[in-house]
Design an enzyme around this catalytic site. Sequence first.
Site, PDB file in Angstrom:
ATOM      1  N   LYS A  39     -36.221  17.323  74.756  1.00  0.00           N
ATOM      2  CA  LYS A  39     -34.895  17.427  75.420  1.00  0.00           C
ATOM      3  C   LYS A  39     -33.799  17.804  74.430  1.00  0.00           C
ATOM      4  CE  LYS A  39     -35.969  13.834  78.882  1.00  0.00           C
ATOM      5  NZ  LYS A  39     -37.158  13.184  78.300  1.00  0.00           N
ATOM      6  N   PHE A  40     -33.923  18.987  73.835  1.00  0.00           N
ATOM      7  CA  PHE A  40     -32.925  19.416  72.837  1.00  0.00           C
ATOM      8  C   PHE A  40     -31.545  19.549  73.472  1.00  0.00           C
ATOM      9  CE2 PHE A  40     -36.808  21.559  70.919  1.00  0.00           C
ATOM     10  CZ  PHE A  40     -36.956  20.630  69.911  1.00  0.00           C
ATOM     11  N   LYS A  48     -48.144  15.269  77.813  1.00  0.00           N
ATOM     12  CA  LYS A  48     -46.720  15.299  77.443  1.00  0.00           C
ATOM     13  C   LYS A  48     -46.502  14.405  76.226  1.00  0.00           C
ATOM     14  CE  LYS A  48     -43.270  12.950  79.682  1.00  0.00           C
ATOM     15  NZ  LYS A  48     -42.446  12.316  78.623  1.00  0.00           N
ATOM     16  N   ASP A  54     -27.741  20.432  71.624  1.00  0.00           N
ATOM     17  CA  ASP A  54     -26.965  20.579  70.385  1.00  0.00           C
ATOM     18  C   ASP A  54     -26.222  21.906  70.485  1.00  0.00           C
ATOM     19  OD1 ASP A  54     -26.165  20.387  67.613  1.00  0.00           O
ATOM     20  OD2 ASP A  54     -27.930  19.140  67.260  1.00  0.00           O
ATOM     21  N   ASP A  56     -41.724  17.168  74.997  1.00  0.00           N
ATOM     22  CA  ASP A  56     -40.568  16.662  75.760  1.00  0.00           C
ATOM     23  C   ASP A  56     -39.526  16.092  74.794  1.00  0.00           C
ATOM     24  OD1 ASP A  56     -38.925  15.545  77.715  1.00  0.00           O
ATOM     25  OD2 ASP A  56     -40.259  13.851  78.116  1.00  0.00           O
ATOM     26  N   THR A  97     -32.643  10.607  85.387  1.00  0.00           N
ATOM     27  CA  THR A  97     -32.750   9.739  86.571  1.00  0.00           C
ATOM     28  C   THR A  97     -32.355   8.294  86.256  1.00  0.00           C
ATOM     29  OG1 THR A  97     -35.097   9.585  86.134  1.00  0.00           O
ATOM     30  CG2 THR A  97     -34.435  11.079  87.891  1.00  0.00           C
ATOM     31  N   GLY A 150     -47.835   8.686  83.669  1.00  0.00           N
ATOM     32  CA  GLY A 150     -48.142   7.969  82.439  1.00  0.00           C
ATOM     33  C   GLY A 150     -49.054   6.788  82.683  1.00  0.00           C
ATOM     34  N   ARG A 151     -48.428   5.613  82.808  1.00  0.00           N
ATOM     35  CA  ARG A 151     -49.193   4.360  82.819  1.00  0.00           C
ATOM     36  C   ARG A 151     -50.308   4.246  83.852  1.00  0.00           C
ATOM     37  NH1 ARG A 151     -43.607   1.348  82.349  1.00  0.00           N
ATOM     38  NH2 ARG A 151     -43.120   3.339  83.353  1.00  0.00           N
TER      39      ARG A 151
HETATM   40  O1  C5P Z   1     -45.736   5.645  82.891  1.00  0.00           O
HETATM   41  P1  C5P Z   1     -44.933   6.531  83.788  1.00  0.00           P
HETATM   42  O2  C5P Z   1     -45.767   7.302  84.790  1.00  0.00           O
HETATM   43  O3  C5P Z   1     -43.779   5.796  84.451  1.00  0.00           O
HETATM   44  O4  C5P Z   1     -44.319   7.595  82.762  1.00  0.00           O
HETATM   45  C1  C5P Z   1     -43.438   8.573  83.183  1.00  0.00           C
HETATM   46  C2  C5P Z   1     -43.042   9.441  82.032  1.00  0.00           C
HETATM   47  O5  C5P Z   1     -42.049  10.341  82.494  1.00  0.00           O
HETATM   48  C3  C5P Z   1     -42.429   8.706  80.842  1.00  0.00           C
HETATM   49  O6  C5P Z   1     -42.751   9.482  79.670  1.00  0.00           O
HETATM   50  C4  C5P Z   1     -40.955   8.765  81.114  1.00  0.00           C
HETATM   51  O7  C5P Z   1     -40.166   8.742  79.959  1.00  0.00           O
HETATM   52  C5  C5P Z   1     -40.847  10.131  81.792  1.00  0.00           C
HETATM   53  N1  C5P Z   1     -39.705  10.282  82.678  1.00  0.00           N
HETATM   54  C6  C5P Z   1     -39.462   9.450  83.763  1.00  0.00           C
HETATM   55  N2  C5P Z   1     -38.383   9.671  84.558  1.00  0.00           N
HETATM   56  C7  C5P Z   1     -37.571  10.690  84.293  1.00  0.00           C
HETATM   57  C8  C5P Z   1     -37.798  11.534  83.237  1.00  0.00           C
HETATM   58  C9  C5P Z   1     -38.899  11.300  82.428  1.00  0.00           C
HETATM   59  O8  C5P Z   1     -40.221   8.541  84.030  1.00  0.00           O
HETATM   60  N3  C5P Z   1     -36.566  10.906  85.093  1.00  0.00           N
END
Ligand code: C5P
Length: 231
Positions: free
Chosen positions: A63-64, A34, A66, A61, A120, A210-211
């Site tokens: 998120k358009f 992503k 407009d 990602d 969220t 992500g992390r």
């Molecule tokens: O590092 P982590 O697993 O928390 O990353 C989650 C990813 O999902 C990030 O790119 C974050 O911006 C995205 N995201 C989120 N919660 C949402 C929508 C998107 O954590 N409600």
Amino acid sequence: MIHNPKIVIALDYANPQDAINFVEKLDPKLCRLKVGKELFTAAGPQLIEKLISKDFSVFLDLKFHDIPTTVSKACEAASRLGVWMLNVHASGGAAMMEAAREGVERSGQNPLLIAVTVLTSMNQKMLNEVGVAGSVADQVLSLAQLTKKSGLNGVVCSAQEASVLRYALGKEFCLVTPGIRPLDASLDDQSRVVTPKKALELGASYLVIGRPITQSATPLETLIKINQEIM
Ligand code: C5P
């Protein structure tokens, strides 16, 4: 080999070289990627093309949100890059989402087009402040229904919302859930998290992680371990 990788790794990097260095450690058969606003703004379409040339499926990602014509053209341009998935804000309304769908169709490509319902990061008070009187849960459901009616493929949602949405919107609707943490992972700044396995049980189609993987000392091993947990 996994037929349909469910893990979508959030490449939350500030610059393209860091993202590429990390991606070199991964296997496109085991995950998708992503790319969000920060990395895309810094690195541009060339990075997307590079990731795709390495056989990765990319969720753009951005998120358009407009006026319909603008979103339609943005979705067309994003689809032409060859991305696997892209998204818009459902609160842009049915006309905007239908225009997004038409933009994707004009591209001649066939990516999944999904929508964000309520971020969220928004709580009840914040939702009321922007003029929505109902509950967060009702607003999520009603925007997800509007998304489906507008011909989109699915929504981004929390795992907590997934079971209600799966029941209300049927088995074909794509649910993409962030806020995922394997049992042994740090929470970072997430508060309500679920494990990868639990998110799939609740109805998620794809898991944004992500992390727990990007900050791992051994990302490929972590990815393999999570894939094993969800098999
Ligand atoms: O590092 P982590 O697993 O928390 O990353 C989650 C990813 O999902 C990030 O790119 C974050 O911006 C995205 N995201 C989120 N919660 C949402 C929508 C998107 O954590 N409600």
